[in-house]
Design an enzyme around this catalytic site. Structure first.
Site, PDB file in Angstrom:
ATOM      1  N   ARG A 171       0.839  -1.220   0.000  1.00 35.38           N
ATOM      2  CA  ARG A 171       0.000   0.000   0.000  1.00 35.38           C
ATOM      3  C   ARG A 171       0.867   1.260   0.000  1.00 35.38           C
ATOM      4  NH1 ARG A 171      -3.055  -3.568  -0.530  1.00 35.38           N
ATOM      5  NH2 ARG A 171      -5.203  -3.713   0.156  1.00 35.38           N
ATOM      6  N   SER A 244     -10.244  -0.058   3.129  1.00 36.35           N
ATOM      7  CA  SER A 244      -9.529  -0.228   4.398  1.00 36.35           C
ATOM      8  C   SER A 244      -9.057   1.129   4.885  1.00 36.35           C
ATOM      9  CB  SER A 244      -8.294  -1.108   4.203  1.00 36.35           C
ATOM     10  OG  SER A 244      -8.662  -2.379   3.743  1.00 36.35           O
ATOM     11  N   GLU A 340      -4.518   4.469   6.002  1.00 32.37           N
ATOM     12  CA  GLU A 340      -4.187   4.204   4.603  1.00 32.37           C
ATOM     13  C   GLU A 340      -4.542   5.377   3.689  1.00 32.37           C
ATOM     14  OE1 GLU A 340      -6.062   1.853   1.452  1.00 32.37           O
ATOM     15  OE2 GLU A 340      -5.178   0.161   2.509  1.00 32.37           O
TER      16      GLU A 340
HETATM   17  N1  EPU Z   1     -11.131  -9.885  10.639  1.00 35.79           N
HETATM   18  C1  EPU Z   1     -11.862  -9.911  11.803  1.00 35.79           C
HETATM   19  N2  EPU Z   1     -12.750  -8.914  12.027  1.00 35.79           N
HETATM   20  C2  EPU Z   1     -12.947  -7.904  11.153  1.00 35.79           C
HETATM   21  C3  EPU Z   1     -12.201  -7.874   9.949  1.00 35.79           C
HETATM   22  C4  EPU Z   1     -11.297  -8.882   9.723  1.00 35.79           C
HETATM   23  O1  EPU Z   1     -11.702 -10.790  12.618  1.00 35.79           O
HETATM   24  O2  EPU Z   1     -13.764  -7.039  11.426  1.00 35.79           O
HETATM   25  C5  EPU Z   1     -10.203 -10.984  10.344  1.00 35.79           C
HETATM   26  C6  EPU Z   1     -10.778 -11.865   9.226  1.00 35.79           C
HETATM   27  O3  EPU Z   1     -11.602 -12.859   9.724  1.00 35.79           O
HETATM   28  C7  EPU Z   1      -9.538 -12.423   8.592  1.00 35.79           C
HETATM   29  C8  EPU Z   1      -8.520 -11.330   8.788  1.00 35.79           C
HETATM   30  O4  EPU Z   1      -9.000 -10.475   9.817  1.00 35.79           O
HETATM   31  O5  EPU Z   1      -9.103 -13.548   9.283  1.00 35.79           O
HETATM   32  C9  EPU Z   1      -8.257 -10.541   7.491  1.00 35.79           C
HETATM   33  O6  EPU Z   1      -9.480  -9.995   6.995  1.00 35.79           O
HETATM   34  P1  EPU Z   1      -9.740  -9.858   5.402  1.00 35.79           P
HETATM   35  O7  EPU Z   1      -9.440 -11.137   4.738  1.00 35.79           O
HETATM   36  O8  EPU Z   1     -11.073  -9.249   5.247  1.00 35.79           O
HETATM   37  O9  EPU Z   1      -8.633  -8.882   4.891  1.00 35.79           O
HETATM   38  P2  EPU Z   1      -7.952  -7.598   5.536  1.00 35.79           P
HETATM   39  O10 EPU Z   1      -6.575  -7.926   5.966  1.00 35.79           O
HETATM   40  O11 EPU Z   1      -8.864  -7.032   6.566  1.00 35.79           O
HETATM   41  C10 EPU Z   1      -6.850  -6.789   3.308  1.00 35.79           C
HETATM   42  C11 EPU Z   1      -6.795  -5.529   2.497  1.00 35.79           C
HETATM   43  C12 EPU Z   1      -8.070  -5.315   1.697  1.00 35.79           C
HETATM   44  C13 EPU Z   1      -8.244  -6.501   0.774  1.00 35.79           C
HETATM   45  C14 EPU Z   1      -8.266  -7.790   1.622  1.00 35.79           C
HETATM   46  C15 EPU Z   1      -8.291  -9.002   0.757  1.00 35.79           C
HETATM   47  C16 EPU Z   1      -5.332  -4.006   3.686  1.00 35.79           C
HETATM   48  C17 EPU Z   1      -5.206  -2.773   4.510  1.00 35.79           C
HETATM   49  N3  EPU Z   1      -6.557  -4.385   3.368  1.00 35.79           N
HETATM   50  O12 EPU Z   1      -7.884  -6.625   4.272  1.00 35.79           O
HETATM   51  O13 EPU Z   1      -7.900  -4.154   0.911  1.00 35.79           O
HETATM   52  O14 EPU Z   1      -9.423  -6.400   0.005  1.00 35.79           O
HETATM   53  O15 EPU Z   1      -7.084  -7.876   2.452  1.00 35.79           O
HETATM   54  O16 EPU Z   1      -7.039  -9.171   0.155  1.00 35.79           O
HETATM   55  O17 EPU Z   1      -4.323  -4.590   3.331  1.00 35.79           O
HETATM   56  C18 EPU Z   1      -8.292  -1.802   0.783  1.00 35.79           C
HETATM   57  O18 EPU Z   1      -7.079  -1.665   0.757  1.00 35.79           O
HETATM   58  O19 EPU Z   1      -9.075  -0.818   0.729  1.00 35.79           O
HETATM   59  C19 EPU Z   1      -8.842  -3.146   0.915  1.00 35.79           C
HETATM   60  C20 EPU Z   1     -10.152  -3.362   1.037  1.00 35.79           C
END
Ligand code: EPU
Length: 344
Positions: A171, A244, A340
């Site tokens: 990012r 995010s 971000e």
């Molecule tokens: N989780 C929770 N509670 C929540 C949210 C997440 O427990 O409220 C846990 C989920 O269960 C999972 C883990 O955290 O085990 C990761 O969650 P998720 O797979 O939704 O991905 P993320 O790490 O929260 C990142 C990116 C997203 C991207 C997704 C999928 C960043 C900052 N965000 O989110 O990017 O779509 O992975 O690859 O790296 C963005 O940048 O705007 C964005 C949406």
């Protein structure tokens, strides 16, 4: 002087509400639509705006507007996309900065040029994609990047930059650091390898693919990613947000072990350098923030990493909410969350 480098109409006291996906109200002292790369420099030479700050706006999906902007906001409306060349290994596809990202991804697939399907449905424009090196579901834009063209705003000179010069990170890029505010990206060229292989290891995507019963084709992955995003992430057209709000923080192994001992459920990803990336959404969720609000700025009900505008939120409320979350996560886990989006 040709038509392409004449100053486009400059509108004064212009509402940016329709130009940021959070839907925050803020006025720009001056506003214009840029329809050719030459117009950036032409606008900045106009006596009404010389010396004022400037803001290059794409889809507005990565900004938080906290107050009126006492300068000139330039909306990038550069259009066009084409296959520029191919060799044995790859296709090279160029898109102008103002093209909508998701429509561009859909178009590449329709042309039989796969490779960007994991990045389906990310809000924003092609020109904004390299700024924060958009990434999702096992793919970062940098992996499909060939080069981009910029205009240096101070001089009007155009330049081509390769991946090394863009200094992509998680990012992150040159445009969020040393290059911040100095350039406008006018087009991006992507390298799409002809040897296609599915990226379907990400659990949510793998599950959606399996549920659909389809073979892992580019289109099936595109459809799976769209389905996962629709289920988890709010559509900015219905509920204002900037994706995010925080980056996933990276901590060293010692810190990770200590956290893991206390919180065995913590979600983490081991990095190549031995450090651990933590799921910020999990940390925020664990602190009990899901669904909580300050004014009309709230934490999304299904994904704690996303802050939303329930209607009429101010930039100040969004920032207050973000700060309260940062303080709580720091107090509870000793981890700093970095925002971000770019705060204006
Ligand atoms: N989780 C929770 N509670 C929540 C949210 C997440 O427990 O409220 C846990 C989920 O269960 C999972 C883990 O955290 O085990 C990761 O969650 P998720 O797979 O939704 O991905 P993320 O790490 O929260 C990142 C990116 C997203 C991207 C997704 C999928 C960043 C900052 N965000 O989110 O990017 O779509 O992975 O690859 O790296 C963005 O940048 O705007 C964005 C949406």
């Amino acid at each position: 002087m040709s038509v392409s480098d004449t100053v486009p109409p400059l509108l004064s006291h212009y509402s940016l509400r329709g130009h940021n996906t959070f839907g925050l109200e803020a006025f720009a002292r001056w506003f214009c639509r840029i329809e050719s790369p030459e117009q950036f420099a032409a606008v900045l030479r106009d006596p009404r705006v010389t010396g004022l700050p400037h803001l290059v706006l794409g889809g507005g999906s990565n900004v938080v507007l906290t107050r009126d902007f006492e300068g000139v906001a330039m909306l990038v409306c550069l259009a066009g996309k084409r296959l520029v060349r191919e060799d044995d290994q790859a296709w090279y596809v160029e898109a102008a900065a103002g093209e909508n990202w998701h429509e561009f991804v859909a178009w590449t697939l329709a042309q039989g040029l796969p490779g960007l399907e994991n990045l389906a449905l990310i809000p924003g424009t092609v020109g904004a994609a390299p700024v924060q090196n958009i990434g999702a579901y096992g793919l970062e834009m940098a992996e499909r990047f060939a080069s981009l063209r910029v205009v240096e705003l101070a001089t009007g000179e155009t330049r081509e930059l390769d991946a090394a010069q863009c200094r992509f990170g998680y990012r992150d890029s040159f445009f969020k650091r040393e290059g911040r505010g100095r350039f406008a990206i006018t087009s991006v060229t992507f390298r799409l390898p002809k040897a296609w292989a599915p990226r379907a290891e990400y659990a949510d995507v793998a599950r959606a693919l399996q549920a659909s019963g389809a073979q892992a084709s580019p289109q099936a992955i595109f459809d799976a990613v769209v389905a996962v995003r629709r289920a988890k992430l709010p559509d900015p057209a219905q509920l204002g947000n900037a994706g995010s709000f925080f980056k996933n923080p990276v901590v060293d192994a010692q810190m990770f072990e200590a956290l893991h001992a206390r919180e065995p459920q913590i979600v983490s990803y081991r990095q190549a350098d031995g450090r651990f990336k933590l799921a910020a959404g999990w940390l925020i969720d664990r602190c009990g923030w899901k669904g909580r609000a300050i004014g009309a700025a709230a934490v999304h009900e299904r994904q704690a990493l996303v802050l939303v505008n329930r209607g009429g939120a101010t930039g100040a409320q969004v920032l207050a909410l973000a700060q309260a979350i940062q303080e709580d996560v720091r107090a509870r886990f000793g981890v700093c969350l970095e925002a971000e989006p770019v705060v204006i």
